[in-house]
Design a protein around this motif. Structure first.
Motif, PDB file in Angstrom:
ATOM      1  N   GLU A 143       0.775  -1.279   0.164  1.00 21.51           N
ATOM      2  CA  GLU A 143      -0.087  -0.089   0.049  1.00 21.51           C
ATOM      3  C   GLU A 143       0.861   1.165  -0.006  1.00 21.51           C
ATOM      4  N   VAL A 144       1.910   1.263   0.605  1.00 24.02           N
ATOM      5  CA  VAL A 144       2.828   2.325   0.675  1.00 24.02           C
ATOM      6  C   VAL A 144       3.294   2.599  -0.741  1.00 24.02           C
ATOM      7  N   LYS A 145       3.623   1.501  -1.362  1.00 18.08           N
ATOM      8  CA  LYS A 145       4.254   1.646  -2.754  1.00 18.08           C
ATOM      9  C   LYS A 145       3.214   2.309  -3.830  1.00 18.08           C
ATOM     10  N   ALA A 146       1.740   1.826  -3.398  1.00 20.84           N
ATOM     11  CA  ALA A 146       0.869   2.510  -4.027  1.00 20.84           C
ATOM     12  C   ALA A 146       0.724   3.988  -3.952  1.00 20.84           C
ATOM     13  N   ALA A 147       0.840   4.330  -2.689  1.00 19.92           N
ATOM     14  CA  ALA A 147       0.445   5.651  -2.247  1.00 19.92           C
ATOM     15  C   ALA A 147       1.719   6.570  -2.883  1.00 19.92           C
ATOM     16  N   ALA A 148       2.810   5.985  -2.757  1.00 16.93           N
ATOM     17  CA  ALA A 148       4.055   6.688  -3.066  1.00 16.93           C
ATOM     18  C   ALA A 148       4.085   7.156  -4.615  1.00 16.93           C
ATOM     19  N   LYS A 149       3.322   6.583  -5.423  1.00 19.53           N
ATOM     20  CA  LYS A 149       3.253   6.873  -6.856  1.00 19.53           C
ATOM     21  C   LYS A 149       2.245   7.971  -7.303  1.00 19.53           C
ATOM     22  N   LEU A 150       1.485   8.355  -5.948  1.00 18.77           N
ATOM     23  CA  LEU A 150       0.411   9.426  -6.039  1.00 18.77           C
ATOM     24  C   LEU A 150       1.513  10.893  -5.855  1.00 18.77           C
ATOM     25  N   SER A 151       1.429  11.819  -6.819  1.00 22.14           N
ATOM     26  CA  SER A 151       1.873  13.040  -6.669  1.00 22.14           C
ATOM     27  C   SER A 151       1.188  14.126  -7.103  1.00 22.14           C
ATOM     28  N   HIS A 152       0.767  14.790  -6.060  1.00 24.10           N
ATOM     29  CA  HIS A 152      -0.281  15.724  -6.434  1.00 24.10           C
ATOM     30  C   HIS A 152      -0.446  16.927  -5.449  1.00 24.10           C
ATOM     31  N   ARG A 153      -0.538  18.158  -5.752  1.00 19.76           N
ATOM     32  CA  ARG A 153      -0.484  19.183  -4.673  1.00 19.76           C
ATOM     33  C   ARG A 153      -1.457  18.859  -3.266  1.00 19.76           C
ATOM     34  N   ASN A 154      -2.729  18.429  -3.839  1.00 20.98           N
ATOM     35  CA  ASN A 154      -3.777  18.067  -2.856  1.00 20.98           C
ATOM     36  C   ASN A 154      -3.621  16.786  -2.105  1.00 20.98           C
ATOM     37  N   ILE A 155      -2.501  16.018  -2.243  1.00 19.38           N
ATOM     38  CA  ILE A 155      -2.109  14.731  -1.534  1.00 19.38           C
ATOM     39  C   ILE A 155      -0.976  14.858  -0.868  1.00 19.38           C
ATOM     40  N   VAL A 156      -0.981  14.513   0.396  1.00 15.17           N
ATOM     41  CA  VAL A 156       0.017  14.324   1.400  1.00 15.17           C
ATOM     42  C   VAL A 156       0.861  13.498   0.703  1.00 15.17           C
ATOM     43  N   THR A 157       2.219  13.723   0.553  1.00 10.89           N
ATOM     44  CA  THR A 157       3.277  12.813  -0.271  1.00 10.89           C
ATOM     45  C   THR A 157       3.912  11.863   0.847  1.00 10.89           C
ATOM     46  N   ALA A 158       3.781  10.747   0.281  1.00 11.34           N
ATOM     47  CA  ALA A 158       4.514   9.527   1.126  1.00 11.34           C
ATOM     48  C   ALA A 158       5.860   9.279   0.736  1.00 11.34           C
ATOM     49  N   TYR A 159       6.813   9.687   1.526  1.00 11.04           N
ATOM     50  CA  TYR A 159       8.249   9.574   1.195  1.00 11.04           C
ATOM     51  C   TYR A 159       9.039   8.195   1.071  1.00 11.04           C
ATOM     52  N   ASP A 160       8.530   7.447   2.237  1.00 13.13           N
ATOM     53  CA  ASP A 160       9.361   6.202   2.493  1.00 13.13           C
ATOM     54  C   ASP A 160       8.611   5.465   3.673  1.00 13.13           C
ATOM     55  N   ALA A 161       8.751   4.286   3.472  1.00 11.69           N
ATOM     56  CA  ALA A 161       8.365   3.299   4.505  1.00 11.69           C
ATOM     57  C   ALA A 161       9.741   2.873   5.122  1.00 11.69           C
ATOM     58  N   GLU A 162       9.661   2.855   6.490  1.00 10.00           N
ATOM     59  CA  GLU A 162      10.843   2.556   7.435  1.00 10.00           C
ATOM     60  C   GLU A 162      10.670   1.670   8.430  1.00 10.00           C
ATOM     61  N   GLN A 163      11.508   1.074   9.047  1.00 11.46           N
ATOM     62  CA  GLN A 163      11.364   0.223  10.247  1.00 11.46           C
ATOM     63  C   GLN A 163      12.522   0.461  11.077  1.00 11.46           C
ATOM     64  N   ALA A 164      12.088   0.650  12.428  1.00 11.11           N
ATOM     65  CA  ALA A 164      13.018   0.736  13.489  1.00 11.11           C
ATOM     66  C   ALA A 164      12.745  -0.366  14.587  1.00 11.11           C
ATOM     67  N   GLY A 165      13.579  -1.131  14.752  1.00  7.78           N
ATOM     68  CA  GLY A 165      13.352  -2.423  15.581  1.00  7.78           C
ATOM     69  C   GLY A 165      12.221  -3.143  15.037  1.00  7.78           C
ATOM     70  N   GLU A 166      11.156  -3.342  15.726  1.00  6.72           N
ATOM     71  CA  GLU A 166      10.000  -4.046  15.508  1.00  6.72           C
ATOM     72  C   GLU A 166       8.931  -3.172  15.028  1.00  6.72           C
ATOM     73  N   MET A 167       9.168  -1.833  15.009  1.00  6.28           N
ATOM     74  CA  MET A 167       8.210  -0.869  14.481  1.00  6.28           C
ATOM     75  C   MET A 167       8.277  -0.636  13.082  1.00  6.28           C
ATOM     76  N   HIS A 168       7.276  -0.498  12.565  1.00  4.91           N
ATOM     77  CA  HIS A 168       7.044   0.124  11.166  1.00  4.91           C
ATOM     78  C   HIS A 168       6.605   1.365  10.999  1.00  4.91           C
ATOM     79  N   PHE A 169       6.873   2.244  10.293  1.00  4.62           N
ATOM     80  CA  PHE A 169       6.388   3.694  10.194  1.00  4.62           C
ATOM     81  C   PHE A 169       6.559   4.192   8.888  1.00  4.62           C
ATOM     82  N   LEU A 170       5.866   4.948   8.556  1.00  4.14           N
ATOM     83  CA  LEU A 170       5.397   5.669   7.160  1.00  4.14           C
ATOM     84  C   LEU A 170       6.105   7.179   7.199  1.00  4.14           C
TER      85      LEU A 170
END
Length: 649
Positions: A143-170
């Motif tokens: 889903e993050v990959k799909a969201a990252a393909k959206l590039s529009h001034r009226n959509i918040v940009t998703a830069y990356d999906a990361e992991q810290a230990g067992e935590m996953h964050f966008l």
């Protein structure tokens, strides 16, 4: 969870929660509990299914975060608060945590900074409940990959999906602004112009996503952020679908079916409640229509009852008509809302682009609906100052889009055309009087000119001639006649001789003085509250325009309109002109025969080159006649000094 110290919900409460019949406050409490309690989840698995509730039960398991909107002011993270930040985030090699912005069912959001790029971002740490198996992790990344393909001034940009230990964050674009639900909470409802503009922007973002095969599934005011520049940003694209799928498990189909998060009950499309698989882009349009209703009414379409009752309302009932709530909403806008909220998807607009096409005319600053329709203009005795008797509300958006632009006609010309027969008759009478006067002066050793310029009074809106000293400043506040000169808004002249206007849409006032061809207009003001523009209306030859400061929610400064273009598109545009509330400013307009210069606190902001023939006043600031004036849009403002210095005739 420590079983000895936890108070579990009673079986009756769990059953009511399961069937969606709890009050909202109890529902949220129990939902927060079962999100961390395996014991109560086991109890829920044993509750018999109700066929109807099974179809719409997901409404009571909303993915509404309840987060403090990204960008809302919260205390900056301090070292002593380090215990509240997971160690894995504190030690992250790429991001430095600044502060926590909010938390909810989806997870926790932090403001952070990329250490190398020094870019401020928002980190959304996904709840461990949603990342409890490898399949969920894989879905998250998809889903993050799909969201990252959206590039529009009226959509918040998703830069990356990361992991810290067992935590996953966008990693997302950080938004400095306010969510639309908070905006309405501050001042409900909001002007029609702004509501239509905000929803039009959101529809533009949805159209971009639709063209790329993406559906949001949780459009609501909470997920629409307005930046300090007035841009609407859609939050959480991709996360809604991820939250829906992440709870599914081949080993546990029963719990999956019952706790699939479909959206928020206040804004959910009927087909989305019945079967989430039927939710396409038209479900997003239904939710967007509910959002527009919320902005205009100040509350959701079905504001009362439990989540279950709200979903039933969307499926079976009609909300209270907007025409009963407000009398300033154009019938065309009401019709647009009703079409967006049609029960059947086939009866709605089929794409977001269609919503943009129909709604945009009502959300543009040059719209015929941009001026304040809730304020009754005062009666003005002078026919030269009478407002043109047009009825713009008779035009539909389609009619306006098909009509050809018409040349600008001054109020004087319109008055002349309307009264041409009276003028003709009056001209004959005047001619007779002139003849009598000429005959009476025949043979007089000291004949008088029939029309002594000094004996002719100025029109009512311009009662005084120019000062004898061309460099003398003229105080314009002392010449204001209330309420005759007020066009819109609640204006007062204070005992100490200042001009004040309360916060209100399109507040504006005429200044009763006829300026010479060249002059300086000097205004000192303080915006006490609000975030919208302050305007100085000036006359340049045959043209009239305004010097706007902090304009149109985009922190713009400049002169509008020039050849029909407002400051967002003409060459006088200046970005980042941000007024600080409570601070005193000085604005100046220096009008010359071939040039107009606009200053703020002595700094030249913009320059117009021309003779004024291509200047027109923005419809938002429309005045009954060509006149000097002041404007304050949705801003409580005090004008301490308003004066004019003639330079030449």
């Amino acid at each position: 969870m420590n079983e000895t110290s936890v108070m579990h919900p009673t079986p009756d409460e769990l059953e009511s929660f399961f069937h969606g019949t709890l009050a909202e406050s109890d529902r949220q409490r129990i939902e927060d509990h079962i999100g961390q309690c395996d014991t109560c989840c086991d109890v829920l698995r044993t509750i018999p299914h109700d066929p109807l509730v099974e179809r719409i039960h997901a409404a009571t398991s909303s993915i509404d975060d309840g987060l403090t909107p990204v960008g809302s002011p919260t205390p900056v993270f301090q070292e002593e608060d380090a215990g509240t930040i997971p160690t894995a985030l504190l030690d992250h090699p790429r991001y430095r945590i600044i502060r926590q912005l909010g938390q909810g069912g989806m997870g926790i959001v932090y403001q952070a900074e990329h250490k190398l790029m020094e870019r401020v971002v928002a980190l959304k740490v996904i709840s461990s409940r949603l990342m409890k198996n490898e399949l969920a992790v894989e879905r998250f990344h998809q889903e993050v990959k799909a969201a990252a393909k959206l590039s529009h001034r009226n959509i918040v940009t998703a830069y990356d999906a990361e992991q810290a230990g067992e935590m996953h964050f966008l990693v997302m674009e950080y938004i400095d602004g306010i969510s639309l639900d908070q905006l309405v909470a501050r001042r409900k409802p909001i002007p029609v112009l702004h509501a239509c503009n905000y929803v039009t922007q959101a529809a533009q973002g949805l159209q971009h996503a639709f063209e790329r095969g993406t559906v949001h599934r949780d459009i609501k005011p909470h997920n629409l952020m307005r930046t300090t520049r007035g841009t609407i940003k859609i939050l959480d694209f991709g996360l809604a679908r991820f939250a829906t799928q992440s709870e599914q498990s081949p080993d546990d189909p029963g719990l999956t079916a019952d706790f699939t998060a479909l959206g928020t009950p206040d804004y959910m499309a009927p087909e989305q409640a019945r079967d989430s698989k039927r939710a396409d882009i038209r479900a997003d349009l239904y939710s967007l229509g509910c959002t527009l209703y919320f902005l205009l009414a100040g509350h959701a379409p079905f504001p009362e009852g439990t989540a279950f009752e709200k979903v039933i309302g969307h499926c079976e009932r009609q909300p209270r008509p907007l025409s009963e709530i407000r009398d300033d909403i154009p019938p065309e806008v009401i019709a647009i809302v009703e079409k967006m909220m049609a029960k059947s998807p086939d009866d709605r607009y089929q794409t977001p682009g269609e919503v943009v096409e129909h709604l945009k005319p009502f959300g543009h600053p040059n719209s015929l609906y941009a001026s304040d329709t809730t304020t009754t203009r005062p009666s003005i005795s002078n026919p030269m100052l009478s407002a043109p008797k047009t009825e713009p509300n008779k035009l539909t958006p389609t009619q306006r889009s098909k009509s050809k632009p018409r040349p600008q006609v001054s109020p004087f010309s319109r008055w002349v055309r309307k009264n041409r027969y009276l003028i003709g008759g009056g001209g004959a009478i005047v001619g007779a009087i002139v003849a009598i006067l000429l005959l009476s002066n025949f043979g007089n050793d000291n004949p008088r000119t029939p029309f002594d310029v000094g004996s002719i009074p100025f029109p009512e809106q311009h009662p005084s001639p120019l000062p004898a000293n061309a460099q003398e400043w003229v105080d314009l506040i002392s010449r204001v006649d209330l309420p005759a000169n007020a066009v819109a808004g609640n204006w007062q002249v204070t005992p100490d001789g200042q001009l004040h206007v309360d916060e209100g849409p399109g507040a504006r006032i005429m200044l009763p003085f006829q300026p010479p061809r060249e002059y300086d207009l000097d205004v000192q003001f303080t915006r006490n509250s609000g975030s919208q523009s302050i305007a100085l209306h000036f006359i340049d030859g045959e043209g009239i325009a305004s010097f706007d400061i902090d304009g149109w929610s985009e922190n713009l400064g400049g002169i509008q309109n020039i050849d029909g273009a407002d400051i967002r598109t003409n060459a006088t545009r200046v970005d980042n002109v941000v007024l600080e509330n409570g601070r005193r400013y000085r604005a100046e307009v220096r009008v010359r025969r071939n040039q107009v210069q606009a200053f703020l606190d002595g700094q030249l902001l913009s320059t117009y080159e021309g003779d004024g023939s291509d200047l027109t006043l923005l419809d938002l600031w429309r005045l009954p006649a060509n006149s000097l004036g002041l404007g304050a849009y949705d801003s409580d403002t005090t004008f301490h000094q308003v004066r004019l210095r003639p330079v030449s005739n």
